[in-house]
Design a protein around this motif. Structure first.
Motif, PDB file in Angstrom:
ATOM      1  N   HIS A 163      -0.884  19.165  -7.090  1.00  0.00           N
ATOM      2  CA  HIS A 163      -0.998  17.865  -7.719  1.00  0.00           C
ATOM      3  C   HIS A 163      -2.641  17.111  -6.352  1.00  0.00           C
ATOM      4  CE1 HIS A 163       2.600  18.400  -9.508  1.00  0.00           C
ATOM      5  NE2 HIS A 163       3.006  18.840  -8.401  1.00  0.00           N
ATOM      6  N   PHE A 164      -3.007  18.159  -5.498  1.00  0.00           N
ATOM      7  CA  PHE A 164      -4.652  17.321  -4.988  1.00  0.00           C
ATOM      8  C   PHE A 164      -5.104  16.894  -5.364  1.00  0.00           C
ATOM      9  CE2 PHE A 164      -8.136  17.745  -2.507  1.00  0.00           C
ATOM     10  CZ  PHE A 164      -8.031  16.960  -1.791  1.00  0.00           C
ATOM     11  N   TRP A 165      -5.371  16.763  -7.127  1.00  0.00           N
ATOM     12  CA  TRP A 165      -6.704  16.143  -7.480  1.00  0.00           C
ATOM     13  C   TRP A 165      -6.117  15.072  -8.145  1.00  0.00           C
ATOM     14  CZ3 TRP A 165     -11.136  16.944  -5.553  1.00  0.00           C
ATOM     15  CH2 TRP A 165     -11.481  17.801  -4.970  1.00  0.00           C
ATOM     16  N   GLU A 166      -5.144  15.139  -8.412  1.00  0.00           N
ATOM     17  CA  GLU A 166      -4.497  14.329  -9.369  1.00  0.00           C
ATOM     18  C   GLU A 166      -4.017  12.663  -8.219  1.00  0.00           C
ATOM     19  OE1 GLU A 166      -0.167  12.571 -10.952  1.00  0.00           O
ATOM     20  OE2 GLU A 166      -0.865  15.142 -11.429  1.00  0.00           O
ATOM     21  N   ALA A 167      -3.695  13.343  -6.801  1.00  0.00           N
ATOM     22  CA  ALA A 167      -4.176  12.490  -5.666  1.00  0.00           C
ATOM     23  C   ALA A 167      -4.592  11.227  -5.654  1.00  0.00           C
ATOM     24  CB  ALA A 167      -2.768  13.138  -4.596  1.00  0.00           C
ATOM     25  N   VAL A 168      -5.991  11.846  -5.145  1.00  0.00           N
ATOM     26  CA  VAL A 168      -7.260  12.127  -4.920  1.00  0.00           C
ATOM     27  C   VAL A 168      -7.438  11.020  -6.340  1.00  0.00           C
ATOM     28  CG1 VAL A 168      -9.886  12.271  -5.552  1.00  0.00           C
ATOM     29  CG2 VAL A 168      -7.708  14.042  -3.321  1.00  0.00           C
ATOM     30  N   HIS A 215      -5.628   8.691  -8.155  1.00  0.00           N
ATOM     31  CA  HIS A 215      -5.662   7.802  -7.564  1.00  0.00           C
ATOM     32  C   HIS A 215      -5.130   7.004  -6.645  1.00  0.00           C
ATOM     33  CE1 HIS A 215      -1.458   6.090  -7.905  1.00  0.00           C
ATOM     34  NE2 HIS A 215      -0.960   5.708  -6.803  1.00  0.00           N
ATOM     35  N   LEU A 216      -5.594   7.579  -5.726  1.00  0.00           N
ATOM     36  CA  LEU A 216      -6.165   6.760  -4.257  1.00  0.00           C
ATOM     37  C   LEU A 216      -7.892   5.673  -4.344  1.00  0.00           C
ATOM     38  CD1 LEU A 216      -5.433   9.625  -1.723  1.00  0.00           C
ATOM     39  CD2 LEU A 216      -4.918   7.344  -2.038  1.00  0.00           C
ATOM     40  N   LYS A 217      -9.067   6.607  -5.616  1.00  0.00           N
ATOM     41  CA  LYS A 217      -9.130   6.369  -5.683  1.00  0.00           C
ATOM     42  C   LYS A 217      -9.705   4.827  -7.168  1.00  0.00           C
ATOM     43  CE  LYS A 217     -12.877   9.770  -4.588  1.00  0.00           C
ATOM     44  NZ  LYS A 217     -13.515  11.205  -5.333  1.00  0.00           N
ATOM     45  N   ALA A 218      -8.205   5.036  -7.737  1.00  0.00           N
ATOM     46  CA  ALA A 218      -8.358   4.516  -9.192  1.00  0.00           C
ATOM     47  C   ALA A 218      -7.609   2.838  -8.980  1.00  0.00           C
ATOM     48  CB  ALA A 218      -7.349   4.723 -10.090  1.00  0.00           C
ATOM     49  N   ASN A 219      -6.642   3.030  -7.368  1.00  0.00           N
ATOM     50  CA  ASN A 219      -6.551   1.958  -6.447  1.00  0.00           C
ATOM     51  C   ASN A 219      -7.501   1.220  -5.754  1.00  0.00           C
ATOM     52  OD1 ASN A 219      -3.526   1.394  -7.857  1.00  0.00           O
ATOM     53  ND2 ASN A 219      -3.801   3.222  -8.060  1.00  0.00           N
ATOM     54  N   HIS A 220      -8.608   2.082  -5.428  1.00  0.00           N
ATOM     55  CA  HIS A 220     -10.107   1.875  -4.965  1.00  0.00           C
ATOM     56  C   HIS A 220      -9.320   1.326  -3.092  1.00  0.00           C
ATOM     57  CE1 HIS A 220     -11.770   0.071  -7.940  1.00  0.00           C
ATOM     58  NE2 HIS A 220     -10.165  -1.067  -8.410  1.00  0.00           N
ATOM     59  N   VAL A 221      -8.704   2.723  -2.501  1.00  0.00           N
ATOM     60  CA  VAL A 221      -8.414   2.812  -1.793  1.00  0.00           C
ATOM     61  C   VAL A 221      -9.690   3.739  -0.651  1.00  0.00           C
ATOM     62  CG1 VAL A 221      -7.115   4.349   0.176  1.00  0.00           C
ATOM     63  CG2 VAL A 221      -5.968   3.372  -2.142  1.00  0.00           C
ATOM     64  N   PRO A 222      -9.993   3.394   0.505  1.00  0.00           N
ATOM     65  CA  PRO A 222     -11.251   3.672   1.085  1.00  0.00           C
ATOM     66  C   PRO A 222     -11.003   5.353   1.364  1.00  0.00           C
ATOM     67  CG  PRO A 222     -10.691   1.706   2.015  1.00  0.00           C
ATOM     68  CD  PRO A 222      -9.461   2.330   1.304  1.00  0.00           C
ATOM     69  N   ILE A 223     -11.732   5.965   1.309  1.00  0.00           N
ATOM     70  CA  ILE A 223     -11.490   7.901   0.962  1.00  0.00           C
ATOM     71  C   ILE A 223     -12.970   7.466   2.757  1.00  0.00           C
ATOM     72  CG2 ILE A 223     -12.241   9.629   0.835  1.00  0.00           C
ATOM     73  CD1 ILE A 223     -10.252   8.285  -0.994  1.00  0.00           C
ATOM     74  N   VAL A 224     -12.463   8.274   3.758  1.00  0.00           N
ATOM     75  CA  VAL A 224     -13.510   8.664   4.849  1.00  0.00           C
ATOM     76  C   VAL A 224     -13.878  10.155   5.478  1.00  0.00           C
ATOM     77  CG1 VAL A 224     -12.564   6.145   5.749  1.00  0.00           C
ATOM     78  CG2 VAL A 224     -11.077   8.283   6.201  1.00  0.00           C
ATOM     79  N   PHE A 253       0.857  -1.572  -0.139  1.00  0.00           N
ATOM     80  CA  PHE A 253       0.087   0.160  -0.079  1.00  0.00           C
ATOM     81  C   PHE A 253       0.470   1.293   0.042  1.00  0.00           C
ATOM     82  CE2 PHE A 253      -2.121   3.071   2.104  1.00  0.00           C
ATOM     83  CZ  PHE A 253      -3.407   3.919   1.536  1.00  0.00           C
ATOM     84  N   TYR A 254       1.651   1.793   0.854  1.00  0.00           N
ATOM     85  CA  TYR A 254       3.008   2.732   1.065  1.00  0.00           C
ATOM     86  C   TYR A 254       3.375   2.794   0.080  1.00  0.00           C
ATOM     87  CZ  TYR A 254       1.001   3.235   5.684  1.00  0.00           C
ATOM     88  OH  TYR A 254      -0.084   3.782   7.015  1.00  0.00           O
ATOM     89  N   VAL A 255       3.286   1.397  -0.734  1.00  0.00           N
ATOM     90  CA  VAL A 255       4.691   1.988  -1.578  1.00  0.00           C
ATOM     91  C   VAL A 255       4.479   2.310  -2.510  1.00  0.00           C
ATOM     92  CG1 VAL A 255       7.000   0.796  -2.664  1.00  0.00           C
ATOM     93  CG2 VAL A 255       7.073   1.012   0.103  1.00  0.00           C
ATOM     94  N   ASP A 256       3.534   0.815  -2.839  1.00  0.00           N
ATOM     95  CA  ASP A 256       2.850   1.126  -4.712  1.00  0.00           C
ATOM     96  C   ASP A 256       2.008   1.697  -4.709  1.00  0.00           C
ATOM     97  OD1 ASP A 256       4.811  -1.126  -5.160  1.00  0.00           O
ATOM     98  OD2 ASP A 256       3.489  -2.842  -4.856  1.00  0.00           O
ATOM     99  N   ILE A 257       0.778   1.746  -3.967  1.00  0.00           N
ATOM    100  CA  ILE A 257       0.008   2.961  -4.302  1.00  0.00           C
ATOM    101  C   ILE A 257       0.381   4.929  -3.832  1.00  0.00           C
ATOM    102  CG2 ILE A 257      -2.087   3.190  -3.257  1.00  0.00           C
ATOM    103  CD1 ILE A 257      -2.936   0.120  -3.649  1.00  0.00           C
ATOM    104  N   LEU A 258       1.291   4.598  -2.598  1.00  0.00           N
ATOM    105  CA  LEU A 258       1.391   5.907  -2.661  1.00  0.00           C
ATOM    106  C   LEU A 258       2.507   6.211  -2.733  1.00  0.00           C
ATOM    107  CD1 LEU A 258      -0.016   5.836   1.497  1.00  0.00           C
ATOM    108  CD2 LEU A 258      -0.871   6.301  -0.654  1.00  0.00           C
ATOM    109  N   ASN A 259       2.752   5.570  -3.472  1.00  0.00           N
ATOM    110  CA  ASN A 259       4.151   6.072  -3.945  1.00  0.00           C
ATOM    111  C   ASN A 259       5.913   6.057  -3.007  1.00  0.00           C
ATOM    112  OD1 ASN A 259       4.000   5.085  -6.324  1.00  0.00           O
ATOM    113  ND2 ASN A 259       2.599   7.344  -6.940  1.00  0.00           N
ATOM    114  N   MET A 260       5.772   5.896  -1.727  1.00  0.00           N
ATOM    115  CA  MET A 260       6.861   6.458  -0.314  1.00  0.00           C
ATOM    116  C   MET A 260       7.672   5.414  -1.027  1.00  0.00           C
ATOM    117  SD  MET A 260       5.039   6.538   3.260  1.00  0.00           S
ATOM    118  CE  MET A 260       3.430   7.616   3.408  1.00  0.00           C
TER     119      MET A 260
END
Length: 129
Positions: A76-81, A83-92, A22-29
């Motif tokens: 970069h905010f909307w692109e990040a949002v 990206h999260l949605k495309a990777n099915h990250v739960p948005i709370v 999650f942290y490396v592949d999706i968030l690109n840390m």
């Protein structure tokens, strides 16, 4: 005492391999170090430690850290949002204006709440003065 600023956050996780995906592949840390039960990652000037603690599963999630917020430039905010949605990250908490900045809150695989935020503390205080 001469504190210079924020250093890092340690996040307890149930499964280190799953959390690293999650942290490396999706968030690109950037993975800096991986041990048997921990990993250190960088994200811009922020860094975190993931600590595998499967024994903590039954602890009350409301005690301790509520969420961890990371600064992101507004450009970069909307692109990040997306990206999260495309990777099915739960948005709370869907993207919203908070103070003078944009904010979105989401969950990691263990339910730790993370936030991307576009403003500084000084900008937020201008709204509350």
């Amino acid at each position: 005492m001469n504190v210079q600023g924020f250093s890092h956050v340690t996040i307890n996780v149930k499964n280190l391999a799953r959390s690293l995906r999650f942290y490396v592949d999706i968030l690109n840390m950037k993975l800096v170090h991986r041990g048997r039960k921990d990993a250190y990652l960088e994200w811009g000037s922020a860094w975190i430690c993931l600590q595998e603690r499967p024994d903590m599963e039954d602890q009350c999630p409301q005690i301790g850290v509520d969420h961890v917020a990371f600064f992101i430039d507004e450009q970069h905010f909307w692109e990040a949002v997306q990206h999260l949605k495309a990777n099915h990250v739960p948005i709370v908490r869907e993207p919203t204006q908070r103070g003078r900045g944009l904010s979105v809150n989401f969950l990691d695989p263990d339910g730790t709440q993370l936030e991307l935020h576009t403003s500084t503390l000084a900008e937020r205080m201008k709204v509350w003065k």
